[in-house]
Structure formats: structure tokens, C-alpha cells
Design an enzyme around this catalytic site. Structure first.
Site, PDB file in Angstrom:
ATOM      1  N   LYS A  22      14.565  -4.721  -1.890  1.00 43.15           N
ATOM      2  CA  LYS A  22      15.240  -5.620  -2.004  1.00 43.15           C
ATOM      3  C   LYS A  22      14.280  -6.655  -1.560  1.00 43.15           C
ATOM      4  CE  LYS A  22      16.972  -6.855   2.285  1.00 43.15           C
ATOM      5  NZ  LYS A  22      16.328  -8.049   2.422  1.00 43.15           N
ATOM      6  N   ASN A  23      13.881  -6.443  -0.693  1.00 46.72           N
ATOM      7  CA  ASN A  23      12.116  -6.719   0.680  1.00 46.72           C
ATOM      8  C   ASN A  23      11.301  -6.968  -0.216  1.00 46.72           C
ATOM      9  OD1 ASN A  23      13.503  -6.730   2.294  1.00 46.72           O
ATOM     10  ND2 ASN A  23      12.293  -5.613   3.523  1.00 46.72           N
ATOM     11  N   ARG A  94      16.858 -14.570   4.831  1.00 48.88           N
ATOM     12  CA  ARG A  94      15.299 -14.895   5.892  1.00 48.88           C
ATOM     13  C   ARG A  94      14.549 -14.970   5.213  1.00 48.88           C
ATOM     14  NH1 ARG A  94      14.459 -13.827  11.315  1.00 48.88           N
ATOM     15  NH2 ARG A  94      12.164 -13.580  11.187  1.00 48.88           N
ATOM     16  N   ASP A 118      18.448 -12.805  14.694  1.00 45.96           N
ATOM     17  CA  ASP A 118      19.811 -11.947  13.800  1.00 45.96           C
ATOM     18  C   ASP A 118      19.994 -11.114  14.716  1.00 45.96           C
ATOM     19  OD1 ASP A 118      17.896 -10.967  13.300  1.00 45.96           O
ATOM     20  OD2 ASP A 118      17.208 -11.565  11.216  1.00 45.96           O
TER      21      ASP A 118
HETATM   22  C1  UD1 Z   1       9.957  -7.501   7.646  1.00 44.18           C
HETATM   23  C2  UD1 Z   1      12.086  -6.463   6.723  1.00 44.18           C
HETATM   24  C3  UD1 Z   1      12.226  -5.639   7.466  1.00 44.18           C
HETATM   25  C4  UD1 Z   1      11.485  -4.966   7.347  1.00 44.18           C
HETATM   26  C5  UD1 Z   1      10.457  -4.902   9.105  1.00 44.18           C
HETATM   27  C6  UD1 Z   1       9.545  -4.447   9.423  1.00 44.18           C
HETATM   28  C7  UD1 Z   1      12.552  -8.422   5.140  1.00 44.18           C
HETATM   29  C8  UD1 Z   1      13.116  -9.482   4.423  1.00 44.18           C
HETATM   30  N1  UD1 Z   1      12.283  -7.767   5.768  1.00 44.18           N
HETATM   31  O1  UD1 Z   1      10.788  -8.345   8.109  1.00 44.18           O
HETATM   32  O2  UD1 Z   1      13.530  -5.499   6.928  1.00 44.18           O
HETATM   33  O3  UD1 Z   1      11.959  -4.251   9.397  1.00 44.18           O
HETATM   34  O4  UD1 Z   1       9.958  -6.051   7.675  1.00 44.18           O
HETATM   35  O5  UD1 Z   1       8.811  -3.323   8.270  1.00 44.18           O
HETATM   36  O6  UD1 Z   1      11.027  -8.056   4.470  1.00 44.18           O
HETATM   37  N2  UD1 Z   1       7.081 -10.725  15.152  1.00 44.18           N
HETATM   38  C9  UD1 Z   1       6.291 -11.802  16.438  1.00 44.18           C
HETATM   39  N3  UD1 Z   1       5.964 -12.956  15.310  1.00 44.18           N
HETATM   40  C10 UD1 Z   1       5.886 -13.844  13.855  1.00 44.18           C
HETATM   41  C11 UD1 Z   1       5.768 -12.471  13.247  1.00 44.18           C
HETATM   42  C12 UD1 Z   1       6.856 -10.827  14.135  1.00 44.18           C
HETATM   43  O7  UD1 Z   1       6.622 -11.568  16.878  1.00 44.18           O
HETATM   44  O8  UD1 Z   1       5.449 -14.408  13.610  1.00 44.18           O
HETATM   45  C13 UD1 Z   1       7.596  -9.809  15.379  1.00 44.18           C
HETATM   46  C14 UD1 Z   1       9.010  -9.507  14.987  1.00 44.18           C
HETATM   47  O9  UD1 Z   1       9.632 -10.790  15.788  1.00 44.18           O
HETATM   48  C15 UD1 Z   1       8.915  -8.209  15.038  1.00 44.18           C
HETATM   49  C16 UD1 Z   1       7.839  -7.853  14.290  1.00 44.18           C
HETATM   50  O10 UD1 Z   1       6.968  -8.694  14.574  1.00 44.18           O
HETATM   51  O11 UD1 Z   1       8.855  -7.125  16.543  1.00 44.18           O
HETATM   52  C17 UD1 Z   1       8.242  -7.545  13.082  1.00 44.18           C
HETATM   53  O12 UD1 Z   1       8.072  -8.068  11.856  1.00 44.18           O
HETATM   54  P1  UD1 Z   1       7.894  -8.800  11.010  1.00 44.18           P
HETATM   55  O13 UD1 Z   1       6.660  -6.983  10.250  1.00 44.18           O
HETATM   56  O14 UD1 Z   1       7.169 -10.206  10.737  1.00 44.18           O
HETATM   57  O15 UD1 Z   1       9.167  -7.812   9.766  1.00 44.18           O
HETATM   58  P2  UD1 Z   1       9.819  -9.062   9.242  1.00 44.18           P
HETATM   59  O16 UD1 Z   1       8.655  -9.641   8.102  1.00 44.18           O
HETATM   60  O17 UD1 Z   1      10.981 -10.048   9.241  1.00 44.18           O
END
Ligand code: UD1
Length: 418
Positions: A22-23, A94, A118
Site C-alpha cells: 500500500k505505502n 494521507r 490521526d
Molecule cells: C509512513 C507510512 C506509515 C509508517 C511511517 C513510518 C505511508 C502512507 N505511511 O508515514 O505507515 O508508519 O511511514 O515508517 O507511507 N514528522 C514530523 N515532521 C514531518 C514529517 C514527519 O515531525 O514533516 C514525524 C512524524 O510525526 C513521525 C515521524 O516523523 O513522528 C515519522 O514520520 P514519517 O516517516 O514521515 O511517516 P509517514 O511518511 O507519515
């Protein structure tokens, strides 16, 4: 509203096949916006999120055809693209945020609704925004939207991420493909999904090196071409089956499962007492005793994935011994622990640590799935409970696990959709 009805007690035995991640699939679809013409993504998972991404791309002006039987989508991208991703879709999906990088770099304009928090945490976007700003985009937040504009082409930049965010790495990498000059992403995410996306971009003509490492370099090109790419197999679904085998004293062969993408979780399963062997095109997990409790801390790849944290907490809740699970990625991920406690699990949460005392068996009760992975964790918990568990809001589970009840039935479980 659908619910899952799970009768506890089955030992899961047999073979399952894992489809595309999915991701990855959703990000590949979004990246197709970078090139005019027809791109094709194969090995798609049959999940609603693919339809939502198709709807978003259609609203941006693409012609999107999904072939559910072949598991493929063809995206015909026009020269003139729209630039707006509305809240009604972004809140459902998302991964919509992944159109930000392609739109700003190709059209100089992008308006993407802020997804909000979320069930797993606050999920900031500051790294995405700061990275694109370093590349010359002007970005403001207005009326619930990220509004990005660039009068000229983006320019290559050094982007140092505070945390190796998957989403931020993807948006900056896609934006950099058409920027002027070289972009270097330091502390980049190393997840296989990021590598998969990078390989698709390379197939489109992008110049990228360092995929899978902490430093990704992208040399901008003036134009990309459409391409065809097969989505990599879903490592979280694969990992879920591995935990299901270990918890139910089962024996599951996971076709298309990539053990090399799950080294840490499989090491933990071996530590818990499972036997993991490779097969011709996947691997097999077998367990013939009660698991031994294992301590786990979630971390960015290649650490233990946060998306498998509900599975390891569930395993520990019926394991022999006590354990500590530490969540380092999403602060809200322990929400589902309260549901597990309804099934009799002995868990105490303190900040981002959960202390779990294993008991022999969980006790069936109605529970609610709060997100995809929590939902899958509850299905595993229900399988090792005495009696019948009803899991409400099972649509969450369907978002990540195509045909989950059917696949569980094929392994001998009594799971139905009601
Ligand atoms: C993606 C996956 C999710 C997975 C995650 C970590 C998708 C749709 N989702 O989420 O299933 O659990 O990777 O492997 O692909 N953060 C910030 N600022 C930012 C970006 C991130 O503070 O600009 C923080 C987030 O709040 C979180 C952490 O960094 O605590 C990791 O987030 P991130 O790796 O970006 O996860 P997603 O890409 O949202």
C-alpha cells in the site's frame, strides 16, 4: 458498517500470497504526475486507498484506468495539470500529501489540504515544507491548505532532515528530479518503499544515487518520461503473517514475502522461539510452542517498524515472561492498547513505553479497530482469545489487508465479515 467476527483457537497453517505494498503503490501513482503520458503501476493491492488516489489524480486532470483483475493501473497524465488536492480526499488518504512534490516541481503550483492528526499521532509536515522551501518554493499555510508556488524551476539544495521521515524524503526526492542542479538529502529515510519509488523515478529518467542509504543525491533533469513499474511486496502485511504464525503455533509459508526487508522483526520472532526458513519465492514461519516475551523498540528502517508494533505487543501479551515495547516513531500508537486490555491483556503504558506481562490466553470481547495496523493486531489477538471476538470498524483493516478474512479462512481460521 462491516465488522469482523473471529472465533479464537485456530492454528494457522498453509500458504498465503502477499501483493504490492500500500505505502509504495500510492506513492508510485502520485509520482506518475511527473511525466506527461501513460505510466503503468503493476502488482497493485486491491484496497480502497488505490481508488482514492485514482480519484485524486483524476481531479488533477489525469485519465486513470484500474484493472482489478490484473492488479494494474494506467495513469495518463496531461500536459496541463490541476494543482489542488481537496480536504475530502486528503483526510481519507494521507498519502495524498505525496502529490505536493510532483505538482510543485512540474507546474510551479500546488495546493494540498492539511491532513490533520490521526489515530496514530500528530504527524507533522514541517520537514516536507522546509525541504521544498530550501529548494526555492514559496510556501504558506492558509485556510487549511499548504499553498506552494515557484516562479522559476526549483533549484537543487542540501536538505538535512531532523528525523528520517518517509513522507518528507519522498516529497523532496520527487521534487528534486526536475529541479535545477543537485539536491542532497541527508538523514534520508531508508525504507524499501523509498527505494521502490526511487527506482520508478530512475525508470522515468531521473538521476538518483544513494537509495537505501542515509544520503540520497538527485541531479535534476529537464524532463521525465512515463514508465511501467511493479510495486514491491508489502512488508507490513508480510510481517503480520509472520507474527500470526508465531502467535497461533502455526506454520505459514508467505509467498512473495521479502525476508530481507524484515530482518529485525524476524530476528525477534526467532528470539521468541519461531523457526524461519527461506522458500523458493518467500519464506516460512513455524512455531510449536508458546512464544517467549521479547523487548522491542520501534525505529526507522532497518529498525523494528512502528507498523508492526501492535503485532509484537499482541504476541507479548500471550508470551511467556514480561517485556517492554518502546514506541519511538508515532506517539499515538498505544491507543489500541486499551482495546487489547479489554481482551484481558496485562499492559501498563508509561509515556512511550508499554510493559507487558504475558498471560496464557486472552478473553474474547467486542473491540474497535482504531487504525489499519491496530486493527490487524486485534485480529491476531482475537485468534488467540477464547470465544468469539467482534471487531468493529473493520474498514480500517480492509485499507491495508486485501481480503483479510478470506486469507485467514484459507489458513484454517474462523473469521467472517458480518
Ligand atoms: C509512513 C507510512 C506509515 C509508517 C511511517 C513510518 C505511508 C502512507 N505511511 O508515514 O505507515 O508508519 O511511514 O515508517 O507511507 N514528522 C514530523 N515532521 C514531518 C514529517 C514527519 O515531525 O514533516 C514525524 C512524524 O510525526 C513521525 C515521524 O516523523 O513522528 C515519522 O514520520 P514519517 O516517516 O514521515 O511517516 P509517514 O511518511 O507519515
Amino acid at each position: 458498517m462491516d465488522r469482523f467476527r473471529v472465533v479464537g483457537g485456530a492454528r494457522l497453517v498453509g500458504t498465503v500470497k502477499v501483493s504490492g505494498a500500500k505505502n509504495s503503490a500510492l506513492k508510485l501513482m502520485a509520482a506518475s504526475l511527473l511525466a506527461v503520458g501513460k505510466s503503468k503501476i503493476t502488482n497493485l493491492p486491491a484496497i480502497a486507498d488505490v481508488e482514492y488516489m485514482a480519484e485524486l489524480l483524476t481531479r488533477l486532470g489525469c485519465k486513470v484506468e484500474i484493472d482489478n483483475i490484473a492488479g494494474e493501473v494506467t495513469i495518463d497524465v496531461p500536459k496541463e495539470l490541476g494543482h489542488r488536492a481537496d480536504y475530502d480526499l486528503v483526510r481519507k488518504l494521507r498519502a495524498s500529501i505525496n502529490v505536493l512534490g510532483p505538482l510543485i516541481t512540474r507546474t510551479g503550483r500546488a495546493e494540498v489540504a492539511l491532513p490533520g492528526g490521526d489515530a496514530i499521532g500528530s504527524r507533522g509536515l514541517d520537514f516536507h515544507i522546509n525541504g521544498l522551501a530550501e529548494m526555492g518554493a514559496e510556501i504558506k499555510l492558509e485556510h487549511g491548505f499548504i499553498i506552494a508556488s515557484a516562479k522559476q524551476a526549483l533549484r537543487g539544495a542540501l536538505v538535512i532532515l531532523e528525523f528520517p521521515s518517509v513522507g518528507a524524503t519522498e516529497n523532496i526526492m520527487t521534487a528534486a528530479t526536475l529541479a535545477q542542479g543537485v539536491t542532497t538529502i541527508e538523514n534520508a529515510a531508508r525504507e524499501p518503499d523509498v527505494v521502490d519509488l526511487g527506482e520508478f523515478l530512475i525508470a522515468m529518467g531521473a538521476k538518483i544515487s544513494g537509495l537505501g542509504s542515509h544520503t540520497i543525491k538527485i541531479e535534476g533533469v529537464s524532463n521525465l518520461n512515463p514508465a511501467t513499474h511493479a510495486t514491491l511486496p508489502d512488508r507490513i502485511v508480510t510481517g503480520t503473517w509472520a507474527f500470526a504464525a508465531a502467535m497461533t503455533k502455526g506454520d505459514i509459508t508467505i509467498e512473495n514475502g521479502r525476508a530481507d526487508h524484515l530482518e529485525m522483526p524476524l530476528d525477534k520472532l526467532v528470539e521468541a522461539g519461531a523457526v524461519v526458513t527461506t522458500t523458493e519465492n518467500g519464506f516460512r514461519v513455524k512455531m510449536d510452542k508458546r512464544p517467549v516475551a521479547v523487548d522491542v523498540a520501534t525505529l526507522p528502517y532497518p529498525g523494528f517498524p512502528t507498523d508492526l508494533q501492535p503485532m509484537v505487543i499482541t504476541l507479548n501479551s500471550i508470551a511467556d515472561g514480561t517485556s517492554i515495547v518502546t514506541e519511538n516513531v508515532f506517539e499515538g500508537r498505544f491507543m489500541f492498547v486499551n482495546e487489547l486490555i479489554r481482551l484481558g491483556a496485562k499492559i501498563q503504558v508509561d509515556g512511550h513505553h508499554a510493559a507487558i506481562t504475558g498471560i496464557n490466553q486472552l478473553s474474547a470481547a467486542p473491540v474497535v479497530a482504531t487504525d489499519i495496523r491496530a486493527g490487524a493486531g486485534l485480529v491476531l489477538a482475537a485468534l488467540v482469545s477464547d470465544g468469539i471476538t467482534i471487531i468493529e470498524d473493520s474498514f480500517h483493516i480492509d485499507r491495508g489487508y486485501p481480503d483479510f478474512p478470506k486469507q485467514l479462512q484459507s489458513l484454517g481460521a474462523d473469521v467472517t465479515r458480518v
